[in-house]
Design a protein around this motif. Sequence first.
Motif, PDB file in Angstrom:
ATOM      1  N   VAL A 291      39.968  51.197  26.577  1.00  0.00           N
ATOM      2  CA  VAL A 291      38.884  50.227  26.499  1.00  0.00           C
ATOM      3  C   VAL A 291      37.607  50.938  26.928  1.00  0.00           C
ATOM      4  CG1 VAL A 291      37.991  48.058  27.427  1.00  0.00           C
ATOM      5  CG2 VAL A 291      40.441  48.309  26.975  1.00  0.00           C
ATOM      6  N   ALA A 292      36.571  50.820  26.111  1.00  0.00           N
ATOM      7  CA  ALA A 292      35.341  51.557  26.409  1.00  0.00           C
ATOM      8  C   ALA A 292      34.611  50.965  27.603  1.00  0.00           C
ATOM      9  CB  ALA A 292      34.433  51.561  25.184  1.00  0.00           C
ATOM     10  N   ALA A 293      34.582  49.639  27.679  1.00  0.00           N
ATOM     11  CA  ALA A 293      33.842  48.984  28.755  1.00  0.00           C
ATOM     12  C   ALA A 293      34.264  47.523  28.816  1.00  0.00           C
ATOM     13  CB  ALA A 293      32.332  49.075  28.516  1.00  0.00           C
ATOM     14  N   THR A 294      33.883  46.885  29.898  1.00  0.00           N
ATOM     15  CA  THR A 294      34.020  45.437  29.962  1.00  0.00           C
ATOM     16  C   THR A 294      32.787  44.884  30.667  1.00  0.00           C
ATOM     17  OG1 THR A 294      35.433  43.571  30.577  1.00  0.00           O
ATOM     18  CG2 THR A 294      35.248  45.336  32.184  1.00  0.00           C
ATOM     19  N   VAL A 295      32.503  43.626  30.418  1.00  0.00           N
ATOM     20  CA  VAL A 295      31.386  42.986  31.097  1.00  0.00           C
ATOM     21  C   VAL A 295      31.973  41.912  32.000  1.00  0.00           C
ATOM     22  CG1 VAL A 295      29.302  41.600  30.827  1.00  0.00           C
ATOM     23  CG2 VAL A 295      29.786  43.466  29.226  1.00  0.00           C
ATOM     24  N   THR A 296      31.880  42.135  33.285  1.00  0.00           N
ATOM     25  CA  THR A 296      32.447  41.158  34.208  1.00  0.00           C
ATOM     26  C   THR A 296      31.391  40.127  34.590  1.00  0.00           C
ATOM     27  OG1 THR A 296      31.853  42.339  36.219  1.00  0.00           O
ATOM     28  CG2 THR A 296      33.945  42.926  35.172  1.00  0.00           C
ATOM     29  N   GLN A 297      31.873  38.974  34.976  1.00  0.00           N
ATOM     30  CA  GLN A 297      30.996  37.914  35.437  1.00  0.00           C
ATOM     31  C   GLN A 297      31.178  37.783  36.946  1.00  0.00           C
ATOM     32  OE1 GLN A 297      30.777  34.627  32.342  1.00  0.00           O
ATOM     33  NE2 GLN A 297      32.763  35.517  31.827  1.00  0.00           N
ATOM     34  N   ASN A 298      30.771  36.673  37.513  1.00  0.00           N
ATOM     35  CA  ASN A 298      30.780  36.560  38.975  1.00  0.00           C
ATOM     36  C   ASN A 298      31.367  35.219  39.420  1.00  0.00           C
ATOM     37  OD1 ASN A 298      30.353  37.022  41.650  1.00  0.00           O
ATOM     38  ND2 ASN A 298      28.110  36.992  41.561  1.00  0.00           N
ATOM     39  N   PRO A 299      32.631  34.937  39.076  1.00  0.00           N
ATOM     40  CA  PRO A 299      33.209  33.643  39.457  1.00  0.00           C
ATOM     41  C   PRO A 299      33.280  33.452  40.966  1.00  0.00           C
ATOM     42  CG  PRO A 299      34.892  35.100  38.558  1.00  0.00           C
ATOM     43  CD  PRO A 299      33.568  35.743  38.280  1.00  0.00           C
ATOM     44  N   VAL A 300      33.546  34.526  41.695  1.00  0.00           N
ATOM     45  CA  VAL A 300      33.604  34.389  43.159  1.00  0.00           C
ATOM     46  C   VAL A 300      32.230  34.001  43.697  1.00  0.00           C
ATOM     47  CG1 VAL A 300      33.905  35.660  45.316  1.00  0.00           C
ATOM     48  CG2 VAL A 300      35.552  35.946  43.448  1.00  0.00           C
ATOM     49  N   GLY A 301      31.204  34.669  43.198  1.00  0.00           N
ATOM     50  CA  GLY A 301      29.849  34.352  43.644  1.00  0.00           C
ATOM     51  C   GLY A 301      29.457  32.930  43.302  1.00  0.00           C
ATOM     52  N   GLN A 302      29.887  32.484  42.114  1.00  0.00           N
ATOM     53  CA  GLN A 302      29.559  31.114  41.712  1.00  0.00           C
ATOM     54  C   GLN A 302      30.162  30.109  42.688  1.00  0.00           C
ATOM     55  OE1 GLN A 302      31.175  31.336  37.795  1.00  0.00           O
ATOM     56  NE2 GLN A 302      29.330  32.253  36.901  1.00  0.00           N
ATOM     57  N   LYS A 336      34.346  53.591  32.586  1.00  0.00           N
ATOM     58  CA  LYS A 336      35.216  54.496  33.332  1.00  0.00           C
ATOM     59  C   LYS A 336      34.494  55.061  34.556  1.00  0.00           C
ATOM     60  CE  LYS A 336      38.844  57.796  32.163  1.00  0.00           C
ATOM     61  NZ  LYS A 336      39.501  58.492  31.042  1.00  0.00           N
ATOM     62  N   ALA A 337      33.174  55.214  34.413  1.00  0.00           N
ATOM     63  CA  ALA A 337      32.402  55.846  35.492  1.00  0.00           C
ATOM     64  C   ALA A 337      32.356  54.989  36.753  1.00  0.00           C
ATOM     65  CB  ALA A 337      30.989  56.141  35.003  1.00  0.00           C
ATOM     66  N   ASN A 338      32.327  53.662  36.587  1.00  0.00           N
ATOM     67  CA  ASN A 338      32.182  52.812  37.782  1.00  0.00           C
ATOM     68  C   ASN A 338      33.325  51.816  37.936  1.00  0.00           C
ATOM     69  OD1 ASN A 338      31.512  51.137  35.662  1.00  0.00           O
ATOM     70  ND2 ASN A 338      29.887  50.067  36.778  1.00  0.00           N
ATOM     71  N   VAL A 339      34.463  52.098  37.304  1.00  0.00           N
ATOM     72  CA  VAL A 339      35.549  51.122  37.326  1.00  0.00           C
ATOM     73  C   VAL A 339      36.087  50.904  38.738  1.00  0.00           C
ATOM     74  CG1 VAL A 339      37.358  52.837  36.854  1.00  0.00           C
ATOM     75  CG2 VAL A 339      37.682  50.437  36.190  1.00  0.00           C
ATOM     76  N   ASP A 340      35.925  51.894  39.616  1.00  0.00           N
ATOM     77  CA  ASP A 340      36.436  51.736  40.978  1.00  0.00           C
ATOM     78  C   ASP A 340      35.410  51.163  41.941  1.00  0.00           C
ATOM     79  OD1 ASP A 340      38.218  54.793  40.454  1.00  0.00           O
ATOM     80  OD2 ASP A 340      39.016  52.745  40.448  1.00  0.00           O
ATOM     81  N   THR A 341      34.167  51.061  41.500  1.00  0.00           N
ATOM     82  CA  THR A 341      33.121  50.640  42.442  1.00  0.00           C
ATOM     83  C   THR A 341      32.309  49.447  41.967  1.00  0.00           C
ATOM     84  OG1 THR A 341      31.533  52.138  41.431  1.00  0.00           O
ATOM     85  CG2 THR A 341      32.838  53.006  43.267  1.00  0.00           C
ATOM     86  N   TYR A 342      32.628  48.923  40.787  1.00  0.00           N
ATOM     87  CA  TYR A 342      31.773  47.872  40.209  1.00  0.00           C
ATOM     88  C   TYR A 342      31.714  46.632  41.090  1.00  0.00           C
ATOM     89  CZ  TYR A 342      35.830  45.098  38.847  1.00  0.00           C
ATOM     90  OH  TYR A 342      36.970  44.334  38.874  1.00  0.00           O
ATOM     91  N   ASP A 343      32.774  46.357  41.839  1.00  0.00           N
ATOM     92  CA  ASP A 343      32.790  45.124  42.618  1.00  0.00           C
ATOM     93  C   ASP A 343      31.748  45.162  43.736  1.00  0.00           C
ATOM     94  OD1 ASP A 343      34.772  43.147  44.746  1.00  0.00           O
ATOM     95  OD2 ASP A 343      34.025  42.536  42.790  1.00  0.00           O
ATOM     96  N   GLN A 344      31.375  46.374  44.166  1.00  0.00           N
ATOM     97  CA  GLN A 344      30.327  46.466  45.187  1.00  0.00           C
ATOM     98  C   GLN A 344      29.011  45.922  44.641  1.00  0.00           C
ATOM     99  OE1 GLN A 344      30.190  50.558  46.531  1.00  0.00           O
ATOM    100  NE2 GLN A 344      32.437  50.623  46.664  1.00  0.00           N
ATOM    101  N   ARG A 346      28.707  43.747  42.340  1.00  0.00           N
ATOM    102  CA  ARG A 346      28.851  42.295  42.197  1.00  0.00           C
ATOM    103  C   ARG A 346      28.671  41.602  43.546  1.00  0.00           C
ATOM    104  NH1 ARG A 346      33.926  40.014  38.883  1.00  0.00           N
ATOM    105  NH2 ARG A 346      35.106  41.134  40.466  1.00  0.00           N
ATOM    106  N   GLN A 347      29.250  42.171  44.594  1.00  0.00           N
ATOM    107  CA  GLN A 347      29.107  41.564  45.920  1.00  0.00           C
ATOM    108  C   GLN A 347      27.664  41.612  46.397  1.00  0.00           C
ATOM    109  OE1 GLN A 347      32.007  43.196  48.673  1.00  0.00           O
ATOM    110  NE2 GLN A 347      33.639  43.011  47.145  1.00  0.00           N
ATOM    111  N   ALA A 348      26.993  42.698  46.058  1.00  0.00           N
ATOM    112  CA  ALA A 348      25.579  42.786  46.437  1.00  0.00           C
ATOM    113  C   ALA A 348      24.779  41.697  45.731  1.00  0.00           C
ATOM    114  CB  ALA A 348      25.039  44.171  46.088  1.00  0.00           C
ATOM    115  N   LYS A 349      25.101  41.478  44.461  1.00  0.00           N
ATOM    116  CA  LYS A 349      24.422  40.421  43.705  1.00  0.00           C
ATOM    117  C   LYS A 349      24.672  39.057  44.347  1.00  0.00           C
ATOM    118  CE  LYS A 349      22.488  38.252  40.181  1.00  0.00           C
ATOM    119  NZ  LYS A 349      21.030  38.215  39.971  1.00  0.00           N
ATOM    120  N   THR A 350      25.897  38.851  44.816  1.00  0.00           N
ATOM    121  CA  THR A 350      26.224  37.571  45.444  1.00  0.00           C
ATOM    122  C   THR A 350      25.355  37.338  46.675  1.00  0.00           C
ATOM    123  OG1 THR A 350      28.495  37.689  44.642  1.00  0.00           O
ATOM    124  CG2 THR A 350      28.079  36.215  46.490  1.00  0.00           C
TER     125      THR A 350
END
Lengths: 364, 374
Positions: A291-302, A336-344, A346-350
């Motif tokens: 998979v080339a990429a995914t676009v995650t949303q922020n259900p936890v933040g919501q 692939k570049a940020n698959v291990d760190t993307y949640d950070q 997202r949490q910052a956005k929250t």
Amino acid sequence: MIVSSFCRKAAAGLALVALAATGCTTKNPSATGSATTGDDASTKSSSGPVTLKDGSQVKLALIPGGAHPYFQPWKTTADQDKTEFKLGAVTFNETGEWDQGKQNNVINSLAAQGYNAFGIFGVSPTDINSTFEDLKAKGFAVGSLASCPAGDTNSADFCLSTDVETAAYKAAKATIAAIGGHGTIVHLTGNNVDSNTQRRIAGVKKAVAETNGKVTELPVITDIDKDLSTAQKAVADLLAAQGTKINGIVTTAYNPAVAAADGVASSKLPIKVVAIDDDAKILAGIKSGGVAATVTQNPVGQAYVGGWLLALLQSKQCTMKDPGVIVDSGSFVVTKANVDTYDQERQAKTKELQTEFASHLTCS
Amino acid sequence: MSDRKGSELADGLVSPTAAAALQEPDVPVGKAESRRVGGLVPWWANQRIGLLVLVVALSALFGVLRPAFFNQQLVIFPLLRDIAMFTVVGLAQLCVLSIGHMNLAVGRMAAFSMMITGISYDLWHFTLYAGLVIGLVAGAAIGALAGWVIARTRVNSFVVTLALDFLLLGLIPLVYTALTDNAAFVTRPPGMRELRNYSLADVCVGNVCGSPAVPQLALFAVVAMAVVGWIYSRTKLGRELLMTGASVRAAELSGIPTARRVIVAHAMSGSLAALAGFMLAVSTGSIKATIGEEFMLPSFLGPILGGTLLAGGFVSIWGTLIGTALTTVIRKGLDLLGVGLESLNIYLGLILLVALSTDRIRAKLSDRQGVRER
């Protein structure tokens, strides 16, 4: 006997209707809701995150339109809201079965049982304002979560949602980048007669248009998010019929995303897939390169920020300066570049969301 | 020779269940008669009274378990609004059940009719009730089309209405995506919002006002029940529809133009589907392509629970109301008890099975008593 009995009842019913019609008047409509804005709040404005003082009287209900993997994080986050903000009660109710009438009934039942703060994903974006107006008229705090009402009006206190057009635009941009800026892509998505789907379609078209013809889009494939098997059939048919013409697949609904990732991997075609959300299967696909990429949303933040804000409103500690404000809860491109760190990110956005909402609040 | 021709004609025109009934022509007529002549059935075995007692008992039970069940504003008002709407849905199916047919496109007919109504509001700026009339006419037209195809081709109503359902399933979204930005007509003519929320408390005769628990929208169901009940019990048309349902061959031998009655029954069905669609649009707030998607099961549940025969020849308007109320009360009660999604429909199904079983038991006891009296 039965027939004559029915006739008597029908006659009585008709008589009642006729009686009601004669001399019938309609009361002057009273105000649909008391004007509570400003009543309990000073003019003090807060510029940082606001701390809830007393959430004990707040009973929070988070109500998606029906069962769906996207909303499962709401359940755990509701418990977090209860613990962290010391709310009186929380519940997560997914029995709406993707029917606006049934969802309305669920909401009314919860309200009758004492719940007084509602975070709602409306089944029908064009209907949900009616539901919000009903709830506001009864004095409840209402947030539109994960989806905003269609059109220019939001009758809830606020809307905290993915900007689905922006998210789809990002997904399409990621797809175009993955295929090297030229070629053919196809968009797989959900219910055609849903206003959010129409916005997703618009987002993808916008990204394609920006390539000035270097990238073309096949006709959108809609109505395949009912379940995984529906999506799998659609993907299999698509690959069989046009697999050699397609360079990229962009998906903006859950089941098509999983099906496309699986289908392309199985077929071994060199098609780049951009998915949506962070299902474990999709994340594994990104790590493996399928998979080339995914676009995650922020259900936890919501659910977290929504719960916090609803508690502030229902406890009367704060009021909205601009009721109906719409805030984007964020969408995040994961590669692939940020698959291990993307949640950070997202949490910052929250955290940012709480600060952003604070500027829309007047608190005592 | 003439018998064979008549039989072929009948076989081609009637539904399989009615065709099976022809092999025992007295059965549906006998059933109808036994239901009509109250003296042969003790009052306590009357299906509708049994259901009514059950509705009251379940309401009391849910009320004891959850006092919120009697909340006028949050529970009773929306509950009655739903009962009213699904009763009209049930009446739409009842009209074709009366002639032994089925209408699988009830929901899609509602969507088609409301699409026309939405166009009348959005593009032609019609008033609320003018748009409703347009929708009712559109519903009658689409129903009549189905009836005409059934009468003309002699294809079974199940097949024709199923095909129509698919046809509209494709057509309706095309129109919505062409004419709207959000897959819905969001124009609200004056009065639509008020109709959603007003109760009889807003209707007064002098100083006396109605109950705030009864929605004004329910009046549409009352009128629909009165009109349908009047047609079936007081008009030649209604009698001819029931005779067509009881036995097509006998009806034709009596000089009834059965093909025309088929068209009328389906037109009535379409019109009532349109009314139900209107009530749903008012209840939820907009006219959208998905209106009526949930109508299929309720359209059968109300009338059949209430005693209307699948084979045709007998209808029960009050039974439709009570059957619908039973299902709606159960669902509302389970909502209040906090039953989760996984179990909700299981409990609903189990309770309905128990309800039908008790009805069967009472029917058997009644038969036994009938035998003794004879």
